[in-house]
Design a protein around this motif. Structure first.
Motif, short mmCIF file in Angstrom:
data_model
loop_
_atom_site.label_atom_id
_atom_site.label_comp_id
_atom_site.label_asym_id
_atom_site.label_seq_id
_atom_site.Cartn_x
_atom_site.Cartn_y
_atom_site.Cartn_z
N ALA A 25 0.88 -1.17 0.00
CA ALA A 25 0.00 0.00 0.00
C ALA A 25 0.91 1.22 0.00
O ALA A 25 1.94 1.22 0.67
CB ALA A 25 -0.89 0.01 1.23
N ASP A 26 0.56 2.26 -0.76
CA ASP A 26 1.39 3.47 -0.76
C ASP A 26 0.73 4.61 0.00
O ASP A 26 1.24 5.72 0.05
CB ASP A 26 1.79 3.89 -2.18
CG ASP A 26 0.59 4.27 -3.04
OD1 ASP A 26 -0.57 4.15 -2.58
OD2 ASP A 26 0.82 4.68 -4.19
N LYS A 27 -0.44 4.32 0.61
CA LYS A 27 -1.16 5.30 1.43
C LYS A 27 -1.63 4.63 2.72
O LYS A 27 -1.97 3.45 2.70
CB LYS A 27 -2.38 5.85 0.70
CG LYS A 27 -2.07 6.67 -0.53
CD LYS A 27 -3.36 7.16 -1.19
CE LYS A 27 -3.10 8.08 -2.35
NZ LYS A 27 -2.49 7.46 -3.49
N HIS A 28 -1.65 5.40 3.81
CA HIS A 28 -2.20 4.89 5.06
C HIS A 28 -2.98 6.00 5.75
O HIS A 28 -2.48 7.12 5.89
CB HIS A 28 -1.11 4.37 6.00
CG HIS A 28 -1.68 3.90 7.30
ND1 HIS A 28 -2.41 2.74 7.40
CD2 HIS A 28 -1.66 4.45 8.53
CE1 HIS A 28 -2.80 2.60 8.66
NE2 HIS A 28 -2.37 3.62 9.36
N ASP A 29 -4.20 5.68 6.17
CA ASP A 29 -5.04 6.63 6.90
C ASP A 29 -5.05 6.21 8.36
O ASP A 29 -5.55 5.14 8.71
CB ASP A 29 -6.46 6.62 6.32
CG ASP A 29 -7.36 7.67 6.97
OD1 ASP A 29 -6.92 8.38 7.90
OD2 ASP A 29 -8.51 7.78 6.52
N PHE A 30 -4.50 7.06 9.22
CA PHE A 30 -4.48 6.79 10.66
C PHE A 30 -5.85 7.00 11.30
O PHE A 30 -6.04 6.68 12.46
CB PHE A 30 -3.47 7.70 11.37
CG PHE A 30 -2.05 7.29 11.19
CD1 PHE A 30 -1.54 6.18 11.82
CD2 PHE A 30 -1.18 8.06 10.42
CE1 PHE A 30 -0.21 5.80 11.68
CE2 PHE A 30 0.15 7.70 10.27
CZ PHE A 30 0.64 6.56 10.92
N TYR A 41 3.36 3.76 11.21
CA TYR A 41 2.88 2.77 10.25
C TYR A 41 4.08 2.26 9.46
O TYR A 41 4.98 3.04 9.11
CB TYR A 41 1.85 3.38 9.29
CG TYR A 41 1.32 2.37 8.31
CD1 TYR A 41 0.38 1.42 8.69
CD2 TYR A 41 1.79 2.34 6.99
CE1 TYR A 41 -0.10 0.48 7.80
CE2 TYR A 41 1.32 1.40 6.09
CZ TYR A 41 0.37 0.48 6.50
OH TYR A 41 -0.09 -0.47 5.61
N PHE A 43 5.30 0.66 6.02
CA PHE A 43 5.03 0.33 4.62
C PHE A 43 5.96 -0.82 4.24
O PHE A 43 7.13 -0.81 4.60
CB PHE A 43 5.31 1.53 3.71
CG PHE A 43 4.35 2.67 3.88
CD1 PHE A 43 3.16 2.70 3.16
CD2 PHE A 43 4.62 3.72 4.75
CE1 PHE A 43 2.27 3.76 3.30
CE2 PHE A 43 3.74 4.78 4.90
CZ PHE A 43 2.56 4.80 4.17
N LYS A 83 9.35 2.48 7.86
CA LYS A 83 8.53 2.80 9.01
C LYS A 83 8.41 4.32 9.11
O LYS A 83 9.41 5.02 9.12
CB LYS A 83 9.18 2.22 10.28
CG LYS A 83 8.35 2.42 11.53
CD LYS A 83 8.91 1.60 12.69
CE LYS A 83 10.03 2.33 13.36
NZ LYS A 83 10.44 1.72 14.63
N ILE A 113 0.66 9.56 4.23
CA ILE A 113 -0.09 9.26 5.45
C ILE A 113 -1.10 10.38 5.66
O ILE A 113 -0.82 11.55 5.35
CB ILE A 113 0.81 9.09 6.70
CG1 ILE A 113 1.68 10.32 6.93
CG2 ILE A 113 1.64 7.82 6.60
CD1 ILE A 113 2.42 10.33 8.26
#
Length: 141
Positions: A25-30, A41, A43, A83, A113
């Motif tokens: 995944a190249d995006k993360h929603d906290f 997070y 990756f 990280k 992020i």
């Protein structure tokens, strides 16, 4: 053609055996974060090429984001980590990026992020906490 170096029409040197990086995944929603509580997070990066992948840098978009990455070469078919820790100091929504550079043919790549930082629950105020009242009856003389 220059001494020992030739370029193909696409501008490359013709070397097709380069590493190629991909992310699970190249995006993360906290989602919602508590203010001043850092969130992290990891990756996962995979080398889909035929040569070892070497990550040379991970540059955050601001000082509130700190990336750490696998320093060793990642062999073809294997994975490494990037990280990303966000300090969550500023209230409100955020979108931060980390630009990953490497020896891969698809370098650089950008990781993102996002989330929203909310204030810690404040202690109850006097108005919100009912105070018991004793009823007094005047004494008869």
């Amino acid at each position: 053609t220059t001494a020992g170096y030739s370029q193909t029409p696409d501008g490359s040197n013709g070397n097709k055996s380069l590493p190629s990086m991909s992310f699970k995944a190249d995006k993360h929603d906290f989602k919602i974060l508590q203010q001043n509580v850092p969130a992290t997070y990891t990756f996962v990066v995979t080398n889909n090429g035929t040569e070892p992948l070497v990550i040379s840098g991970a540059a955050p978009s601001c000082g509130c984001t700190v990336p750490e990455f696998t320093k060793e070469a990642i062999k073809p078919g294997e994975s490494g980590n990037i990280k990303v820790t966000y300090n969550a100091a500023a209230l409100g929504t955020f979108t931060k990026t980390v630009t990953v550079t490497s020896n891969a043919k698809n370098s650089p790549m950008v990781l993102t992020i996002t989330g929203e930082v909310k204030a810690k629950d404040a202690a109850p105020t006097a108005a919100a906490t009912p105070t018991p009242v004793k009823a007094t009856v005047p004494k008869k003389n």
